[in-house]
Scaffold this active site. Sequence first.
Site, PDB file in Angstrom:
ATOM      1  CB  CYS A  14      13.877  18.667 -14.643  1.00 26.73           C
ATOM      2  SG  CYS A  14      13.086  19.457 -13.220  1.00 26.73           S
ATOM      3  CB  CYS A  84       7.272 -25.467   5.081  1.00 22.06           C
ATOM      4  SG  CYS A  84       7.506 -27.028   5.946  1.00 22.06           S
ATOM      5  CG  ASP A 493      56.349  -0.622 -10.192  1.00 24.01           C
ATOM      6  OD1 ASP A 493      57.390  -0.523  -9.513  1.00 24.01           O
ATOM      7  OD2 ASP A 493      55.871  -1.713 -10.569  1.00 24.01           O
ATOM      8  CG  ASP A 687      52.583  -4.460 -11.546  1.00 22.66           C
ATOM      9  OD1 ASP A 687      53.394  -3.775 -10.889  1.00 22.66           O
ATOM     10  OD2 ASP A 687      52.854  -5.585 -11.995  1.00 22.66           O
ATOM     11  CG  ASP A 691      53.432  -0.484  -7.394  1.00 18.84           C
ATOM     12  OD1 ASP A 691      54.506   0.016  -7.011  1.00 18.84           O
ATOM     13  OD2 ASP A 691      53.356  -1.323  -8.315  1.00 18.84           O
TER      14      ASP A 691
END
Length: 792
Positions: A14, A84, A493, A687, A691
């Site tokens: 909860c 290894c 824009d 865009d 901007d």
Amino acid sequence: MSKDVKIGVTGMTCAACSTRIEKVLNKMDGIEAEVNLAMENAHIHYDEEQVSASDITAKIEKLGYGVQTDRIELDVYGMTCAACSTRIEKVLNKMEGIQQASVNLTNETAQIDYQPGMVDLDQMINKIQKLGYDAEQRADREEKSSQKEKELKRKQIKLGISALLSLPLLYTMIGHLAGLPVPALLMNPWVQMAFATPIQFVIGWQFYEGAYKNLKNKTANMDVLVALGTSAAYFYSLAEAIQTLFKEDFEPHLYFETSAILITLILLGKYFEAIAKGRTTQAISSLLNLQAKEATVVRNGEEQQVPVDQVQVGDTIIVRPGEKVPVDGEVTKGNSSVDESMITGESIPVEKVAGEQVIGSTINKNGTIYMEAKKVGKDTALANIVKVVEEAQGSKAPIQRMADVISGYFVPIVVGIALVTFVIWITIVSPGNLATSLEATIAVLVIACPCALGLATPTSIMVGTGKAAEQGILFKGGEYLEATHKIDTMVFDKTGTITKGEPEVTDFEGNTSILSYVGSAEKSSEHPLAQAIVSYVQDQGVSMSEPSNFEAIPGHGIQATVDGSELLIGTRRLLSQHNVEYSKYEAIMEAWEQEGKTAMLISVDGNLEGIIAVADTVKETALQALGQLRDQGIELVMLTGDNERTANAIAKQVGIDRVFAEVIPEQKADKIKELQAQEKRVAMVGDGINDAPALATADIGIAIGTGTDVAIEAADVTILAGDLSLLPKAIQLSGMTMKNIRQNLFWALAYNSAGIPVAAVGLLAPWIAGAAMAFSSVSVVSNSLRLKRVKL
């Protein structure tokens, strides 16, 4: 060095749990944490110099919760001896986030138990590669069920067993209430105890365990309430049963059915809740299902089918008709049309030739193309979309803080109310009547469970952001989903946002026979206006030839020789310099220029033959979208570096009254601040790279998805495909989500507020309280799921 991780947390039941974990983590040095109950994870930003990942895990586990782990198997290449495998194993086991790594030399495999969010596959493989070996995820390994699916199955089994054991006890209760015949065997206290005990201490052990861990850490959650309530009923019944051994005529008051049915109902509620919560994440599943599973890669001159997660940057990939583009890249050979609708929302397939960019998960329609992989794995467009949606679903809206604060105090207060209820009943209402007093007390404890309160906000956020993603709207976080509907001013824009960002021919006056000359002359120019004219001539089906002479005159136009004829295309000054009279087109030219278009005069062999206009045209969706925004009460503003005449012409077309023109990039953010100083809540839509500062300054920055990565990174919301009609939808969905959250919070709080006094005065049987508590959680999640069906 700071680091962001997202880890799964198990054992939360909860809002009190998530609040407790978040509070303790945030008290640690160098940590900022957000814990999400619905997503069952913690988003943690921490300073590696002050605290380690293992410290975070240890702290969560010390609080009595678990950190989700996963298992992965790798094929390891290059091992030659036991030294290894031992070395790889030792290094992997030292990595933060890895619990246990086992490397098998014979099978050439590594089996790793790790914590998702702390460490990922790429980091493990990179670590192995730095040791001089190589590794990849096992290709033949079957996909295992997700952690949530396994958990759902466990809940289903527990619920089934609990329900079967509870049915006889339920019948005894219904039999008494309805006057039905009840077999004497079922009335035997020891038989009832036999049914109730496995439910109480095996199936219900999770509640004891959770309660112990919480109380040990000086906190309380739902488990405490359930454990207290059901234990009171069970042990009171046990005491009554024991008295039958010593008192021959003793009539026991048994509540074994109360504890058993309560636990069963709570498990039922949790099961339904898990199913409903699973449905809230369908948006992520839908996005992931878009991804290609395999890719045809050319390696060493041969075609190979490999899993998409094994594709590497630089790989040459063959994509045949009907196949999905596996990763982001660039076409190197061939041509086709590609359906990009699942990413961009654009329904018309896009033509692709060599040099064009292609997006992973889009569908190749009718031709075979060769492409070079540019972005793979987590860097692809689809992966970034999924990441944004996941982060948004996991983030907290500010309104959720209120619910967290309430739930943190709620359980201790309820325990206090339950104790007061018991004392009042045992001393005043029904003196000495332990059974009746316990009933009221248990009902208070059960009805007050804060599950619904903890789920109220995150489930709505998850569904809201998922719904938005399906529409092509990406909210970066719950706080932005909450804030978007509050904006009253939207600044745009111009180029690439309201307009298409690509010039095209809008008007032509003159004899169409000269189009062949015009197109042929402009073919040699690289100017965007020339390219727009060439595209227009091609669209008219007019053939073109190669000019024998070409000269670009900067700022004025071009001069060319085509099929023996001398052409001039450009400004008034260019034609005046060559003594060409252009007065008959002066009025048309001025009218076009007033509309923000670039008009060019056309002269052939010293005679004025026509005029052509080129402009950056408004997007098809702009006029309607901006009209909808005005209807929503949004003030519209244009902010552009373009000249005032062009800016006003475009603004007039789309119904924008306020224009800031000739604004240099570094001044755009200042204009946003000016509007904010007027106590306006401002959203900026853009865009381009220029901007980005304005997007970051605005209350809500909205990036057009067809724009630059920098703009999208700086924004709070991303609109895919540059479709402006998604802007009013984003505002509408934000408002609907917040309305949904307020409904959830109201009903969760009203339910508890109304239920506690009803239970305290003895008007609510404990089993009914349990059913109501389970229903409250399911109803909150179900209300959130209504957002999936809204029409935008």
